[in-house]
Design a protein around this motif. Sequence first.
Motif, PDB file in Angstrom:
ATOM      1  N   ALA A   1      39.059  72.984  62.687  1.00 20.87           N
ATOM      2  CA  ALA A   1      40.174  72.044  62.774  1.00 20.87           C
ATOM      3  C   ALA A   1      40.721  71.944  64.194  1.00 20.87           C
ATOM      4  O   ALA A   1      41.690  71.222  64.438  1.00 20.87           O
ATOM      5  N   GLY A   2      40.113  72.681  65.142  1.00 19.09           N
ATOM      6  CA  GLY A   2      40.513  72.581  66.540  1.00 19.09           C
ATOM      7  C   GLY A   2      41.551  73.583  67.000  1.00 19.09           C
ATOM      8  O   GLY A   2      42.061  73.470  68.113  1.00 19.09           O
ATOM      9  N   TRP A   3      41.862  74.546  66.178  1.00 23.10           N
ATOM     10  CA  TRP A   3      42.842  75.556  66.565  1.00 23.10           C
ATOM     11  C   TRP A   3      42.224  76.589  67.485  1.00 23.10           C
ATOM     12  O   TRP A   3      41.040  76.870  67.420  1.00 23.10           O
ATOM     13  N   ASP A   4      43.051  77.182  68.319  1.00 23.29           N
ATOM     14  CA  ASP A   4      42.698  78.329  69.156  1.00 23.29           C
ATOM     15  C   ASP A   4      42.941  79.556  68.283  1.00 23.29           C
ATOM     16  O   ASP A   4      44.081  79.878  67.959  1.00 23.29           O
ATOM     17  N   VAL A   5      41.856  80.234  67.868  1.00 23.36           N
ATOM     18  CA  VAL A   5      41.943  81.306  66.881  1.00 23.36           C
ATOM     19  C   VAL A   5      41.664  82.662  67.524  1.00 23.36           C
ATOM     20  O   VAL A   5      40.685  82.835  68.241  1.00 23.36           O
ATOM     21  N   CYS A   6      42.521  83.599  67.232  1.00 28.50           N
ATOM     22  CA  CYS A   6      42.307  85.002  67.593  1.00 28.50           C
ATOM     23  C   CYS A   6      42.256  85.767  66.280  1.00 28.50           C
ATOM     24  O   CYS A   6      43.275  85.927  65.609  1.00 28.50           O
ATOM     25  N   GLY A   7      41.062  86.182  65.881  1.00 34.70           N
ATOM     26  CA  GLY A   7      40.900  86.922  64.639  1.00 34.70           C
ATOM     27  C   GLY A   7      40.702  88.393  64.931  1.00 34.70           C
ATOM     28  O   GLY A   7      39.851  88.751  65.734  1.00 34.70           O
ATOM     29  N   VAL A   8      41.500  89.237  64.290  1.00 32.70           N
ATOM     30  CA  VAL A   8      41.426  90.667  64.570  1.00 32.70           C
ATOM     31  C   VAL A   8      41.058  91.503  63.349  1.00 32.70           C
ATOM     32  O   VAL A   8      41.052  92.730  63.440  1.00 32.70           O
ATOM     33  N   GLY A   9      40.742  90.875  62.236  1.00 29.91           N
ATOM     34  CA  GLY A   9      40.313  91.621  61.052  1.00 29.91           C
ATOM     35  C   GLY A   9      41.344  92.635  60.612  1.00 29.91           C
ATOM     36  O   GLY A   9      42.529  92.341  60.532  1.00 29.91           O
ATOM     37  N   ALA A  10      40.887  93.845  60.319  1.00 29.60           N
ATOM     38  CA  ALA A  10      41.767  94.921  59.860  1.00 29.60           C
ATOM     39  C   ALA A  10      42.259  95.708  61.073  1.00 29.60           C
ATOM     40  O   ALA A  10      41.662  96.694  61.481  1.00 29.60           O
ATOM     41  N   SER A  11      43.336  95.250  61.659  1.00 28.45           N
ATOM     42  CA  SER A  11      43.893  95.884  62.861  1.00 28.45           C
ATOM     43  C   SER A  11      45.184  96.612  62.533  1.00 28.45           C
ATOM     44  O   SER A  11      45.852  96.312  61.556  1.00 28.45           O
ATOM     45  N   SER A  12      45.545  97.519  63.399  1.00 28.16           N
ATOM     46  CA  SER A  12      46.812  98.232  63.230  1.00 28.16           C
ATOM     47  C   SER A  12      47.959  97.325  63.650  1.00 28.16           C
ATOM     48  O   SER A  12      47.788  96.368  64.417  1.00 28.16           O
ATOM     49  N   ILE A  13      49.146  97.639  63.170  1.00 25.70           N
ATOM     50  CA  ILE A  13      50.322  96.876  63.580  1.00 25.70           C
ATOM     51  C   ILE A  13      50.540  97.008  65.078  1.00 25.70           C
ATOM     52  O   ILE A  13      50.986  96.066  65.727  1.00 25.70           O
ATOM     53  N   ASP A  14      50.183  98.146  65.665  1.00 24.70           N
ATOM     54  CA  ASP A  14      50.346  98.316  67.110  1.00 24.70           C
ATOM     55  C   ASP A  14      49.479  97.326  67.877  1.00 24.70           C
ATOM     56  O   ASP A  14      49.925  96.756  68.882  1.00 24.70           O
ATOM     57  N   GLU A  15      48.249  97.110  67.425  1.00 25.13           N
ATOM     58  CA  GLU A  15      47.383  96.140  68.095  1.00 25.13           C
ATOM     59  C   GLU A  15      47.931  94.722  67.935  1.00 25.13           C
ATOM     60  O   GLU A  15      47.944  93.939  68.887  1.00 25.13           O
ATOM     61  N   ILE A  16      48.413  94.402  66.756  1.00 28.30           N
ATOM     62  CA  ILE A  16      48.977  93.073  66.523  1.00 28.30           C
ATOM     63  C   ILE A  16      50.212  92.864  67.389  1.00 28.30           C
ATOM     64  O   ILE A  16      50.379  91.804  67.999  1.00 28.30           O
ATOM     65  N   LEU A  17      51.071  93.868  67.489  1.00 29.18           N
ATOM     66  CA  LEU A  17      52.259  93.755  68.333  1.00 29.18           C
ATOM     67  C   LEU A  17      51.880  93.578  69.794  1.00 29.18           C
ATOM     68  O   LEU A  17      52.506  92.788  70.520  1.00 29.18           O
ATOM     69  N   TYR A  18      50.868  94.284  70.233  1.00 29.40           N
ATOM     70  CA  TYR A  18      50.383  94.118  71.601  1.00 29.40           C
ATOM     71  C   TYR A  18      49.972  92.664  71.840  1.00 29.40           C
ATOM     72  O   TYR A  18      50.327  92.074  72.868  1.00 29.40           O
ATOM     73  N   LEU A  19      49.252  92.087  70.902  1.00 25.66           N
ATOM     74  CA  LEU A  19      48.762  90.712  71.067  1.00 25.66           C
ATOM     75  C   LEU A  19      49.892  89.693  71.083  1.00 25.66           C
ATOM     76  O   LEU A  19      49.878  88.767  71.884  1.00 25.66           O
ATOM     77  N   VAL A  20      50.894  89.854  70.212  1.00 28.26           N
ATOM     78  CA  VAL A  20      51.983  88.869  70.194  1.00 28.26           C
ATOM     79  C   VAL A  20      52.912  89.033  71.381  1.00 28.26           C
ATOM     80  O   VAL A  20      53.632  88.098  71.737  1.00 28.26           O
TER      81      VAL A  20
END
Length: 96
Positions: A35-54
Amino acid sequence: LARHGGDAHSILLAAAPGEQHTFGIIMVEESFRRAGWDVCGVGASSIDEILYLVRRDSFDVIGFSISNDHLSDPVGFAIEEIRRASRNRNIRVLLG
């Protein structure tokens, strides 16, 4: 994690914290890419990794895959942390 440039909307997709099932999120990633979105897929990641990314990147949306309601409390706490940490103060959250 590779990200695509451009003016597309951006989404971070992950299995919810504590979630083991990732097949569905892979399918969702592909749909958003098509659909043209810029996607960052991280699968089963820790909340720390997700917080780092945001903190690092500004996402329009974060989407979590969750397979049962036993994870609803941890996901709720994770969403609160993500909203506080996100570079985008108007980040939208999807649960599926």
